[in-house]
Design a protein around this motif. Structure first.
Motif, PDB file in Angstrom:
ATOM      1  N   GLY A 254       0.814  -1.215   0.000  1.00 45.24           N
ATOM      2  CA  GLY A 254       0.000   0.000   0.000  1.00 45.24           C
ATOM      3  C   GLY A 254       0.846   1.263   0.000  1.00 45.24           C
ATOM      4  N   LEU A 255       1.919   1.281   0.787  1.00 47.82           N
ATOM      5  CA  LEU A 255       2.800   2.462   0.814  1.00 47.82           C
ATOM      6  C   LEU A 255       3.514   2.654  -0.523  1.00 47.82           C
ATOM      7  CD1 LEU A 255       4.384   2.182   4.383  1.00 47.82           C
ATOM      8  CD2 LEU A 255       2.712   3.853   3.584  1.00 47.82           C
ATOM      9  N   THR A 256       3.939   1.553  -1.156  1.00 47.55           N
ATOM     10  CA  THR A 256       4.577   1.669  -2.468  1.00 47.55           C
ATOM     11  C   THR A 256       3.601   2.216  -3.499  1.00 47.55           C
ATOM     12  OG1 THR A 256       5.968  -0.232  -1.903  1.00 47.55           O
ATOM     13  CG2 THR A 256       5.875   0.416  -4.221  1.00 47.55           C
ATOM     14  N   LEU A 257       2.363   1.763  -3.438  1.00 49.85           N
ATOM     15  CA  LEU A 257       1.324   2.269  -4.340  1.00 49.85           C
ATOM     16  C   LEU A 257       1.145   3.774  -4.191  1.00 49.85           C
ATOM     17  CD1 LEU A 257      -1.249   1.948  -6.166  1.00 49.85           C
ATOM     18  CD2 LEU A 257      -2.486   1.333  -4.087  1.00 49.85           C
ATOM     19  N   LEU A 258       1.061   4.250  -2.961  1.00 48.53           N
ATOM     20  CA  LEU A 258       0.871   5.683  -2.727  1.00 48.53           C
ATOM     21  C   LEU A 258       2.111   6.481  -3.102  1.00 48.53           C
ATOM     22  CD1 LEU A 258      -0.964   7.913  -1.580  1.00 48.53           C
ATOM     23  CD2 LEU A 258       0.012   7.440   0.677  1.00 48.53           C
ATOM     24  N   MET A 259       3.284   5.999  -2.726  1.00 46.61           N
ATOM     25  CA  MET A 259       4.522   6.720  -3.010  1.00 46.61           C
ATOM     26  C   MET A 259       4.760   6.883  -4.508  1.00 46.61           C
ATOM     27  SD  MET A 259       7.913   5.930  -4.030  1.00 46.61           S
ATOM     28  CE  MET A 259       8.213   4.264  -3.498  1.00 46.61           C
ATOM     29  N   ALA A 260       4.592   5.793  -5.259  1.00 43.08           N
ATOM     30  CA  ALA A 260       4.826   5.858  -6.698  1.00 43.08           C
ATOM     31  C   ALA A 260       3.789   6.733  -7.392  1.00 43.08           C
ATOM     32  CB  ALA A 260       4.813   4.450  -7.288  1.00 43.08           C
ATOM     33  N   GLY A 261       2.527   6.681  -6.940  1.00 40.24           N
ATOM     34  CA  GLY A 261       1.502   7.526  -7.542  1.00 40.24           C
ATOM     35  C   GLY A 261       1.765   9.000  -7.322  1.00 40.24           C
ATOM     36  N   LEU A 262       2.169   9.378  -6.120  1.00 38.88           N
ATOM     37  CA  LEU A 262       2.468  10.784  -5.846  1.00 38.88           C
ATOM     38  C   LEU A 262       3.697  11.256  -6.620  1.00 38.88           C
ATOM     39  CD1 LEU A 262       1.832  10.893  -1.986  1.00 38.88           C
ATOM     40  CD2 LEU A 262       0.470  12.009  -3.757  1.00 38.88           C
ATOM     41  N   SER A 263       4.702  10.402  -6.732  1.00 44.09           N
ATOM     42  CA  SER A 263       5.902  10.790  -7.474  1.00 44.09           C
ATOM     43  C   SER A 263       5.611  10.960  -8.961  1.00 44.09           C
ATOM     44  CB  SER A 263       6.997   9.742  -7.275  1.00 44.09           C
ATOM     45  OG  SER A 263       7.331   9.605  -5.914  1.00 44.09           O
ATOM     46  N   ALA A 264       4.743  10.108  -9.508  1.00 41.37           N
ATOM     47  CA  ALA A 264       4.392  10.222 -10.923  1.00 41.37           C
ATOM     48  C   ALA A 264       3.644  11.510 -11.219  1.00 41.37           C
ATOM     49  CB  ALA A 264       3.555   9.021 -11.356  1.00 41.37           C
ATOM     50  N   CYS A 265       2.948  12.047 -10.227  1.00 42.63           N
ATOM     51  CA  CYS A 265       2.219  13.300 -10.433  1.00 42.63           C
ATOM     52  C   CYS A 265       3.152  14.501 -10.548  1.00 42.63           C
ATOM     53  CB  CYS A 265       1.233  13.528  -9.285  1.00 42.63           C
ATOM     54  SG  CYS A 265      -0.122  12.339  -9.249  1.00 42.63           S
ATOM     55  N   TYR A 266       4.421  14.342 -10.193  1.00 41.51           N
ATOM     56  CA  TYR A 266       5.382  15.442 -10.260  1.00 41.51           C
ATOM     57  C   TYR A 266       6.446  15.234 -11.330  1.00 41.51           C
ATOM     58  CZ  TYR A 266       3.565  17.417  -5.924  1.00 41.51           C
ATOM     59  OH  TYR A 266       2.757  17.989  -4.987  1.00 41.51           O
ATOM     60  N   THR A 278       4.137   1.766 -13.267  1.00 41.12           N
ATOM     61  CA  THR A 278       4.411   0.336 -13.084  1.00 41.12           C
ATOM     62  C   THR A 278       4.687   0.012 -11.627  1.00 41.12           C
ATOM     63  OG1 THR A 278       5.337   0.186 -15.305  1.00 41.12           O
ATOM     64  CG2 THR A 278       5.945  -1.542 -13.759  1.00 41.12           C
ATOM     65  N   LEU A 279       5.498   0.836 -10.979  1.00 41.77           N
ATOM     66  CA  LEU A 279       5.796   0.645  -9.561  1.00 41.77           C
ATOM     67  C   LEU A 279       4.530   0.729  -8.723  1.00 41.77           C
ATOM     68  CD1 LEU A 279       7.900   0.270  -7.365  1.00 41.77           C
ATOM     69  CD2 LEU A 279       8.332   2.721  -7.428  1.00 41.77           C
ATOM     70  N   SER A 280       3.642   1.645  -9.076  1.00 40.95           N
ATOM     71  CA  SER A 280       2.380   1.780  -8.361  1.00 40.95           C
ATOM     72  C   SER A 280       1.531   0.520  -8.502  1.00 40.95           C
ATOM     73  CB  SER A 280       1.625   3.003  -8.902  1.00 40.95           C
ATOM     74  OG  SER A 280       0.363   3.123  -8.308  1.00 40.95           O
ATOM     75  N   GLN A 281       1.444  -0.022  -9.726  1.00 34.97           N
ATOM     76  CA  GLN A 281       0.646  -1.233  -9.931  1.00 34.97           C
ATOM     77  C   GLN A 281       1.281  -2.450  -9.268  1.00 34.97           C
ATOM     78  OE1 GLN A 281      -2.432  -0.997 -11.390  1.00 34.97           O
ATOM     79  NE2 GLN A 281      -1.897   1.169 -11.304  1.00 34.97           N
ATOM     80  N   LEU A 282       2.599  -2.498  -9.188  1.00 33.74           N
ATOM     81  CA  LEU A 282       3.250  -3.593  -8.455  1.00 33.74           C
ATOM     82  C   LEU A 282       2.915  -3.537  -6.972  1.00 33.74           C
ATOM     83  CD1 LEU A 282       6.769  -3.509 -10.135  1.00 33.74           C
ATOM     84  CD2 LEU A 282       5.047  -5.289 -10.398  1.00 33.74           C
ATOM     85  N   GLY A 283       2.881  -2.321  -6.406  1.00 31.55           N
ATOM     86  CA  GLY A 283       2.449  -2.184  -5.023  1.00 31.55           C
ATOM     87  C   GLY A 283       1.020  -2.643  -4.827  1.00 31.55           C
ATOM     88  N   LEU A 284       0.147  -2.369  -5.806  1.00 31.96           N
ATOM     89  CA  LEU A 284      -1.241  -2.825  -5.725  1.00 31.96           C
ATOM     90  C   LEU A 284      -1.327  -4.346  -5.759  1.00 31.96           C
ATOM     91  CD1 LEU A 284      -4.183  -1.819  -5.623  1.00 31.96           C
ATOM     92  CD2 LEU A 284      -4.193  -1.845  -8.120  1.00 31.96           C
ATOM     93  N   MET A 285      -0.490  -4.987  -6.570  1.00 33.28           N
ATOM     94  CA  MET A 285      -0.477  -6.460  -6.610  1.00 33.28           C
ATOM     95  C   MET A 285       0.006  -7.043  -5.294  1.00 33.28           C
ATOM     96  SD  MET A 285       1.170  -7.088 -10.370  1.00 33.28           S
ATOM     97  CE  MET A 285       0.825  -5.933 -11.693  1.00 33.28           C
ATOM     98  N   MET A 286       1.078  -6.478  -4.733  1.00 35.32           N
ATOM     99  CA  MET A 286       1.578  -6.972  -3.452  1.00 35.32           C
ATOM    100  C   MET A 286       0.546  -6.776  -2.347  1.00 35.32           C
ATOM    101  SD  MET A 286       4.543  -8.390  -3.590  1.00 35.32           S
ATOM    102  CE  MET A 286       6.156  -8.437  -4.375  1.00 35.32           C
ATOM    103  N   PHE A 287      -0.143  -5.650  -2.373  1.00 32.91           N
ATOM    104  CA  PHE A 287      -1.211  -5.429  -1.399  1.00 32.91           C
ATOM    105  C   PHE A 287      -2.305  -6.482  -1.549  1.00 32.91           C
ATOM    106  CE2 PHE A 287      -5.472  -3.631  -0.794  1.00 32.91           C
ATOM    107  CZ  PHE A 287      -5.432  -3.362   0.565  1.00 32.91           C
ATOM    108  N   THR A 288      -2.652  -6.832  -2.784  1.00 31.39           N
ATOM    109  CA  THR A 288      -3.703  -7.828  -3.021  1.00 31.39           C
ATOM    110  C   THR A 288      -3.304  -9.190  -2.482  1.00 31.39           C
ATOM    111  OG1 THR A 288      -4.230  -6.593  -5.036  1.00 31.39           O
ATOM    112  CG2 THR A 288      -5.213  -8.761  -4.789  1.00 31.39           C
ATOM    113  N   VAL A 289      -2.045  -9.571  -2.680  1.00 35.13           N
ATOM    114  CA  VAL A 289      -1.578 -10.844  -2.111  1.00 35.13           C
ATOM    115  C   VAL A 289      -1.599 -10.783  -0.589  1.00 35.13           C
ATOM    116  CG1 VAL A 289       0.362 -12.439  -1.992  1.00 35.13           C
ATOM    117  CG2 VAL A 289      -0.167 -11.300  -4.141  1.00 35.13           C
ATOM    118  N   GLY A 290      -1.215  -9.643  -0.029  1.00 33.74           N
ATOM    119  CA  GLY A 290      -1.159  -9.514   1.423  1.00 33.74           C
ATOM    120  C   GLY A 290      -2.508  -9.608   2.096  1.00 33.74           C
ATOM    121  N   ILE A 291      -3.584  -9.171   1.439  1.00 40.15           N
ATOM    122  CA  ILE A 291      -4.922  -9.247   2.052  1.00 40.15           C
ATOM    123  C   ILE A 291      -5.620 -10.563   1.742  1.00 40.15           C
ATOM    124  CG2 ILE A 291      -5.202  -6.756   2.074  1.00 40.15           C
ATOM    125  CD1 ILE A 291      -7.015  -6.999  -0.350  1.00 40.15           C
TER     126      ILE A 291
END
Length: 575
Positions: A254-266, A278-291
């Motif tokens: 979840g933190l990787t998803l948020l961090m990469a999304g905010l960085s891409a906005c700048y 891509t980094l944001s979507q990888l964080g989303l996949m890891m979050f999905t496995v974790g839950i």
């Protein structure tokens, strides 16, 4: 014949990979319909009751993943015929691409942690060779950062193999529990995080954009970065025995998803924006496995590979046609100059955002429903929702800057046109980005979705999917003063990937370099010289000088030696 002599290797590789992809598609459909899974084990050595075997797992997940890898690799090979047109060593380039695909297929089909290390290491070595392909300082620095981050994962996997000796088996298709179960799970997960660039190993992924764009399309869609996610999914039966590891994985994802999304906005570099997505979507996949939803994570892994490869190829076509310009502040009016590439860029961005009835919609919607239905905290769900909503913001930045914005580049005389190879390769992936999610969900019962979400949850998902359209209103109303006042204080923090470059890049590399300098000064040129080569040399030199002095033949020296021997003998006999 002239075309074959010049472009024979990429054309033949493309045809071969498309053929393998079609074969895998047929077997994947058959496996998904019949839900069959086969484990073929080949024994090639037996000694003293110990069998050395090569297991190969054949199920709809591995076959479908291999199908997508070969399909994207074939499209990349065809795209390379235009993008790498002036490349002298095109055969060497295609050899590296085929080595990359072979290493990935080795990792996909073999469920043994010892044998999977071959494919894992192969991905790391070939990725280093591809990232430094242009042989300049920037690509060399990016390649060193990439290979060092991957070596950490290699070391952790080797440690996991050592601890798996307690079970006497290195296959991971079943649950492992015992004294070292949590430790083995932790080592595998952290090793996978290095490959998938999760926090704090995120710096190497944007830096790897120094590679040629076809390599980026292959590396960041279906091969290198997804290897870690695929390993975690395959290892899930063991991870389910260690809920604390899954808990930590969901938080980091979840933190990787948020961090990469905010960085891409700048970010302003076109390829780095796509890399951060891509980094944001990888964080989303890891979050999905974790839950606890590994099947949905695999589904999103497949759909993401299709539209992300399409996004990279469209960006590569734009960069190649505009004279290697990838700064978003310079690009503009691409919709009029390159209509096909810009149209497919809009299509892939829409699939990335989860627009209904495109590939990304089916998997992303299931993930958000699973986040609402799972036993996750309010803060974690809020972080994931914000991170998922940012995908529309940075996608709109790409479109508003490159496609619909004003061009600040050079004259149109430097622009090129889209070749037929580029059009065909992009069209193949565009079909997958439109119909891939619908096709997979129709065949795969496990990802059809069984979570019941109320009207409030559905409303939140709709807001998350389309809430980024406010960015268009802000940009058109010129409300930048309000934007600067509100976020200028934390802009540097957001734009620098939460200082991950300093933590996983500068800090680790700087500490290693400083430690190497200190070791060189105090060990190589210090104590090791005293007790090593120079010290031994001085002792031998002194001994040689003494021996030479003794053997001079002088009567005085012989008398002194005789007196010393008598004194020592008397002392020894007295005591």
């Amino acid at each position: 014949m002239k075309i074959l002599s010049k472009f024979g290797s990429p054309l033949l590789c493309s045809i071969f990979l498309f053929f393998i992809s079609m074969m895998m598609l047929v077997f994947g459909i058959y496996g998904a319909v019949n839900s069959g899974s086969y484990l073929v084990e080949w024994q090639f050595f037996s000694l003293c009751g110990t069998d050395w075997t090569l297991p190969i797992i054949i199920d709809y997940v591995s076959v479908t993943f291999s199908c997508f890898v070969c399909l994207i690799s074939g499209s990349v090979s065809l795209f390379s015929m235009s993008y790498m047109e002036g490349e002298v060593f095109i055969r060497r380039f295609m050899l590296l691409i085929m080595g990359f695909v072979s290493s990935m297929n080795l990792l996909i089909f073999i469920p043994s942690l010892v044998t999977i290390l071959l494919g894992w290491d192969g991905l790391g070595i070939v990725s280093f060779a591809l990232v430094i392909y242009y042989q300049n300082k920037k690509s060399l620095a990016a390649g060193m950062l990439t290979v060092l981050a991957n070596r950490i994962g290699d070391a952790l996997l080797i440690l996991a193999i050592c601890f798996l000796v307690n079970w006497g088996e290195w296959r991971f298709g079943y649950g492992l529990f015992g004294d070292f179960g949590v430790l083995v799970s932790l080592l595998v997960v952290v090793g996978a995080m290095t490959k998938s660039a999760q926090i704090p190993f995120s710096a190497w992924l944007p830096a790897a954009m120094a590679a040629p764009t076809p390599v980026s399309a292959l590396v960041h869609s279906s091969t290198l970065v997804t290897a870690g996610v695929y390993l975690v999914i395959r290892f899930y039966s063991t991870l389910s025995e260690s809920p604390e590891v899954l808990w930590a994985l969901s938080k980091i994802g979840g933190l990787t998803l948020l961090m990469a999304g905010l960085s891409a906005c700048y970010e302003v570099d076109l390829k780095k924006i796509i890399a951060l997505s891509t980094l944001s979507q990888l964080g989303l996949m890891m979050f999905t496995v974790g839950i606890g939803y590994p099947a949905i994570a695999v589904f999103h892994l497949f759909t993401h590979a299709l539209f992300k490869a399409l996004l990279f190829l469209c960006a590569g076509s734009i960069i190649h046609s505009t004279g290697d310009v990838q700064d978003g502040r310079i690009l503009g009016s691409i919709s009029q100059l390159l209509p096909f590439s810009s149209g497919c860029l809009i299509l892939s961005s829409a699939a990335l955002c989860g627009v209904p009835f495109l590939s990304g919609f089916y998997s992303k919607d299931l993930i958000l429903e699973g986040a609402f239905s799972g036993l996750t905290g309010v803060v974690e769900v809020a972080v994931v929702l914000v991170g998922a909503g940012l995908s529309l913001v940075y996608s709109l930045r790409i479109l508003l800057m490159a496609v619909f914005g004003q061009s600040f580049g050079s004259s149109l005389i430097s622009f090129g046109s889209e070749s037929s190879y580029v059009v065909v390769s992009i069209f193949v992936l565009a079909v997958g980005a439109v119909f891939g999610g619908w096709f997979l969900q129709g065949l795969w019962v496990a990802v059809s979705g069984f979570d019941v979400v109320g009207s409030f949850g559905k409303g939140i998902i709709i807001v998350v999917t389309f809430g980024g359209l406010l960015y268009v209103g802000i940009s058109h109303l010129k409300a930048w003063k309000f934007w600067l006042v509100t976020v200028s204080g934390v802009a540097r923090f957001f734009s620098s990937m939460w200082f991950m470059n300093m933590i996983s890049g500068s800090l680790m590399a700087g500490s290693g370099l400083k430690g190497g300098v200190l070791a060189h000064l105090y060990l190589d040129q210090g104590w090791m010289e005293v007790f090593g080569g120079q010290g031994v040399f001085s002792v031998v030199k002194s001994g040689t000088g003494l021996s030479y002095a003794v053997q001079k033949g002088s009567l005085l020296i012989y008398t002194r030696i005789f007196m010393v021997i008598i004194v020592l003998s008397m002392v020894i006999f007295m005591f």
